[in-house]
Design an enzyme around this catalytic site. Structure first.
Site, PDB file in Angstrom:
ATOM      1  CD  GLN A  54      -2.457   1.249   2.778  1.00  0.00           C
ATOM      2  OE1 GLN A  54      -1.952   0.657   3.733  1.00  0.00           O
ATOM      3  NE2 GLN A  54      -3.582   1.914   2.860  1.00  0.00           N
ATOM      4  CB  SER A  93       1.853   6.999   4.672  1.00  0.00           C
ATOM      5  OG  SER A  93       0.734   6.433   5.286  1.00  0.00           O
ATOM      6  CD  GLU A 123     -12.139  -3.312  10.370  1.00  0.00           C
ATOM      7  OE1 GLU A 123     -11.826  -2.138  10.548  1.00  0.00           O
ATOM      8  OE2 GLU A 123     -12.688  -4.036  11.217  1.00  0.00           O
TER       9      GLU A 123
HETATM   10  C1  LIG Z   1       3.157  -0.379  11.715  1.00  0.00           C
HETATM   11  C2  LIG Z   1       2.726   0.606  10.661  1.00  0.00           C
HETATM   12  C3  LIG Z   1       2.478   0.148   9.370  1.00  0.00           C
HETATM   13  C4  LIG Z   1       2.100   1.063   8.375  1.00  0.00           C
HETATM   14  N1  LIG Z   1       1.907   0.589   7.089  1.00  0.00           N
HETATM   15  C5  LIG Z   1       1.579   1.463   6.103  1.00  0.00           C
HETATM   16  C6  LIG Z   1       1.460   1.004   4.752  1.00  0.00           C
HETATM   17  O1  LIG Z   1       1.643  -0.181   4.447  1.00  0.00           O
HETATM   18  N2  LIG Z   1       1.174   1.906   3.793  1.00  0.00           N
HETATM   19  C7  LIG Z   1       0.949   3.232   4.074  1.00  0.00           C
HETATM   20  O2  LIG Z   1       0.643   3.982   3.166  1.00  0.00           O
HETATM   21  N3  LIG Z   1       1.074   3.715   5.346  1.00  0.00           N
HETATM   22  C8  LIG Z   1       1.391   2.845   6.363  1.00  0.00           C
HETATM   23  N4  LIG Z   1       1.542   3.303   7.652  1.00  0.00           N
HETATM   24  C9  LIG Z   1       1.458   4.757   7.895  1.00  0.00           C
HETATM   25  C10 LIG Z   1       0.247   5.186   8.642  1.00  0.00           C
HETATM   26  O3  LIG Z   1      -0.898   5.168   7.829  1.00  0.00           O
HETATM   27  C11 LIG Z   1       0.541   6.612   9.190  1.00  0.00           C
HETATM   28  O4  LIG Z   1       1.606   6.479  10.122  1.00  0.00           O
HETATM   29  C12 LIG Z   1      -0.655   7.206   9.850  1.00  0.00           C
HETATM   30  O5  LIG Z   1      -1.628   7.542   8.906  1.00  0.00           O
HETATM   31  C13 LIG Z   1      -0.283   8.481  10.657  1.00  0.00           C
HETATM   32  O6  LIG Z   1       0.425   9.375   9.863  1.00  0.00           O
HETATM   33  P1  LIG Z   1       1.820   9.990  10.349  1.00  0.00           P
HETATM   34  O7  LIG Z   1       2.685   8.861  10.809  1.00  0.00           O
HETATM   35  O8  LIG Z   1       2.315  10.860   9.263  1.00  0.00           O
HETATM   36  O9  LIG Z   1       1.490  10.853  11.644  1.00  0.00           O
HETATM   37  P2  LIG Z   1       0.830  12.308  11.665  1.00  0.00           P
HETATM   38  O10 LIG Z   1      -0.340  12.325  10.761  1.00  0.00           O
HETATM   39  O11 LIG Z   1       1.918  13.311  11.433  1.00  0.00           O
HETATM   40  O12 LIG Z   1       0.335  12.399  13.154  1.00  0.00           O
HETATM   41  C14 LIG Z   1       1.180  12.750  14.253  1.00  0.00           C
HETATM   42  C15 LIG Z   1       0.309  12.890  15.485  1.00  0.00           C
HETATM   43  O13 LIG Z   1      -0.652  13.951  15.305  1.00  0.00           O
HETATM   44  C16 LIG Z   1      -1.977  13.463  15.510  1.00  0.00           C
HETATM   45  N5  LIG Z   1      -2.912  14.113  14.593  1.00  0.00           N
HETATM   46  C17 LIG Z   1      -2.758  14.309  13.260  1.00  0.00           C
HETATM   47  N6  LIG Z   1      -3.850  14.908  12.739  1.00  0.00           N
HETATM   48  C18 LIG Z   1      -4.710  15.100  13.765  1.00  0.00           C
HETATM   49  C19 LIG Z   1      -6.001  15.689  13.865  1.00  0.00           C
HETATM   50  N7  LIG Z   1      -6.640  16.189  12.801  1.00  0.00           N
HETATM   51  N8  LIG Z   1      -6.594  15.726  15.093  1.00  0.00           N
HETATM   52  C20 LIG Z   1      -5.969  15.213  16.194  1.00  0.00           C
HETATM   53  N9  LIG Z   1      -4.731  14.665  16.156  1.00  0.00           N
HETATM   54  C21 LIG Z   1      -4.111  14.597  14.959  1.00  0.00           C
HETATM   55  C22 LIG Z   1      -1.895  11.973  15.206  1.00  0.00           C
HETATM   56  O14 LIG Z   1      -2.941  11.260  15.844  1.00  0.00           O
HETATM   57  C23 LIG Z   1      -0.524  11.609  15.755  1.00  0.00           C
HETATM   58  O15 LIG Z   1      -0.591  11.407  17.136  1.00  0.00           O
HETATM   59  C24 LIG Z   1       1.924   2.437   8.678  1.00  0.00           C
HETATM   60  C25 LIG Z   1       2.164   2.885   9.986  1.00  0.00           C
HETATM   61  C26 LIG Z   1       2.567   1.991  10.969  1.00  0.00           C
HETATM   62  C27 LIG Z   1       2.808   2.487  12.349  1.00  0.00           C
END
Ligand SMILES: Cc1cc2nc3c(=O)[nH]c(=O)nc-3n(C[C@H](O)[C@H](O)[C@H](O)COP(=O)(O)OP(=O)(O)OC[C@H]3O[C@@H](n4cnc5c(N)ncnc54)[C@H](O)[C@@H]3O)c2cc1C
Length: 389
Positions: free
Chosen positions: A114, A117, A232
């Protein structure tokens, strides 16, 4: 079904967790082929594409039977192959796309990951910048994806790309199906706290795919992405509580074997976890009932996601407290995956619990963080005012 499992599983079988970690991947490869031949890899998909042709209810019963004996329902990437892109292709794909991709995905010829991100687009997915430009009969793609789970095992990636930067941000996004075996795509592993590398960075430099590899409409990728994120499968609601119950039983055994169950505070925390797993079972039944009456998962999937992932942090913290000092020097079998629980039947090794403790932190981030799930529940289900931008 029980006869099929008894016949096909190894003679000595205590669940996938009974196998040494190094034997898990070869076993899954073989097991996946067995399931495919028997039409059980995607039991509810149409037979014409290689699915099992079962009703939703039958496929849920099947998934439950598998979960009860700790038998896997697919390989590592099938969460993406079947759970995500396959289901979404069946909903959004053209007849040609379904006929081309679905059989190849089931046969293991196409292995998907996928690509949603990006370094600056996680929760705020619509902020994605990976750019795709049409050049004759091909899309040319430049940008970076990140956290791409099992990207190193995949040969196809489903990508969200910015196809028209002049449109409002949700409208200029296209959903592309892209082969990874090409010079323009570089997959770099990211090392996790556990030392494993389950996810990756994916760099796209003039990567290409045919013009027709669009799922849904050009600039209409957001709606396809929402289907995929909300999707899901119904059986997950039945299976997830079984997996967490199996894990809970293991935890109770651990507490008894260490004598921690005599501590009144630990006893209260164990009882709290038991209660939460039972609530999860009822939540699962509610989701299943809705699914069986034709309701596709939408914002309500946020409740289940929030519930199991927050519970998992609580129960794995308890496990480490029960282990005490042993948790500082983990030994034994590490989990083969960092998605949800350790494999059913895993031994009570300290490495199993420490690995699952790490994984549980990730559970509250992937598929939408807990804060984002709470926003969805508040805004889209309870009708609360939207959070200020
Ligand atoms: C184990 C794992 C596997 C993954 N696998 C994939 C994959 O296969 N493909 C893929 O595309 N992605 C994958 N991801 C990525 C995942 O989708 C993102 O990490 C997730 O969407 C959060 O984005 P970010 O890490 O950029 O954090 P951010 O979006 O930068 O968030 C940082 C913090 O701010 C908070 N925050 C952000 N926006 C808001 C809001 N509007 N209101 C309140 N709080 C907020 C968040 O909750 C978090 O605590 C994976 C992540 C993990 C941990």
């Amino acid at each position: 079904m029980a006869a099929f499992l008894t016949e096909r599983l190894p003679d000595v079988w205590s669940g996938l967790g009974g196998l040494p970690t190094a034997e898990v991947a070869p076993f899954l490869d073989q097991w996946r082929k067995t399931l495919h031949q028997a039409g059980m890899l995607a039991p509810s998909w149409p037979k014409q594409f290689g699915g099992g042709g079962l009703s939703h209810l039958e496929s849920i019963i099947l998934a439950e039977e598998f979960a009860k004996v700790g038998a896997p329902t697919g390989g590592f990437n099938d969460v993406f192959n079947i759970g995500m892109i396959g289901n979404t292709l069946l909903q959004w794909g053209t007849d040609e796309q379904k006929a081309h991709y679905i059989p190849k995905l089931l046969a293991g010829e196409h292995v998907w990951c996928q690509g949603f991100s990006e370094p600056d687009a996680g929760s705020d997915l619509a902020g994605l910048a990976c750019r795709a430009v049409l050049d004759g009969d091909e899309w040319v793609i430049n940008g970076q994806k990140i956290w791409t789970t099992y990207g190193h095992l995949a040969n196809y990636i489903f990508l969200l790309v910015r196809s028209d930067p002049t449109l409002p941000r949700h409208k200029g996004i296209t959903f592309l199906l892209v082969p990874m075996d090409q010079p323009g795509i570089e997959v770099r592993p990211i090392e996790m706290l556990s030392g494993d590398s389950e996810f990756n960075e994916v760099f796209l430099t003039d990567a290409r795919c045919p013009k027709e590899n669009v799922l849904g409409a050009v600039n209409g990728g957001w709606a396809v992405a929402m289907t995929l994120l909300g999707y899901e499968r119904g059986e997950a609601a039945a299976v997830v509580p079984i997996r967490f119950r199996e894990e809970f039983d293991r935890l109770a055994r651990l507490a008894r074997s260490t004598g921690a169950n005599q501590d009144p505070t630990i006893r209260t925390r164990i009882a709290d976890c038991y209660t939460r797993v039972e609530i999860m079972r009822y939540l699962g039944m509610r989701t299943l009932t809705a699914y069986l009456t034709g309701h596709e998962p939408g914002p309500d999937a946020a409740i289940t996601k929030l519930y199991w992932s927050e519970y998992h942090k609580v129960v794995t913290e308890l496990a480490l407290d029960i282990l005490g000092a042993a948790a500082m020097t983990p030994e034994g079998r590490w989990p083969s995956t960092s998605i949800q629980t350790d494999d059913p039947g895993a031994p009570d090794d300290s490495a199993s619990w420490v690995g699952t403790f790490y994984a549980a932190r990730g559970g509250t981030i992937y598929a939408g963080t807990s804060q984002v799930q709470r926003n969805i529940i508040g805004e889209r289900m309870l009708g609360l005012p939207k959070e200020p931008g």
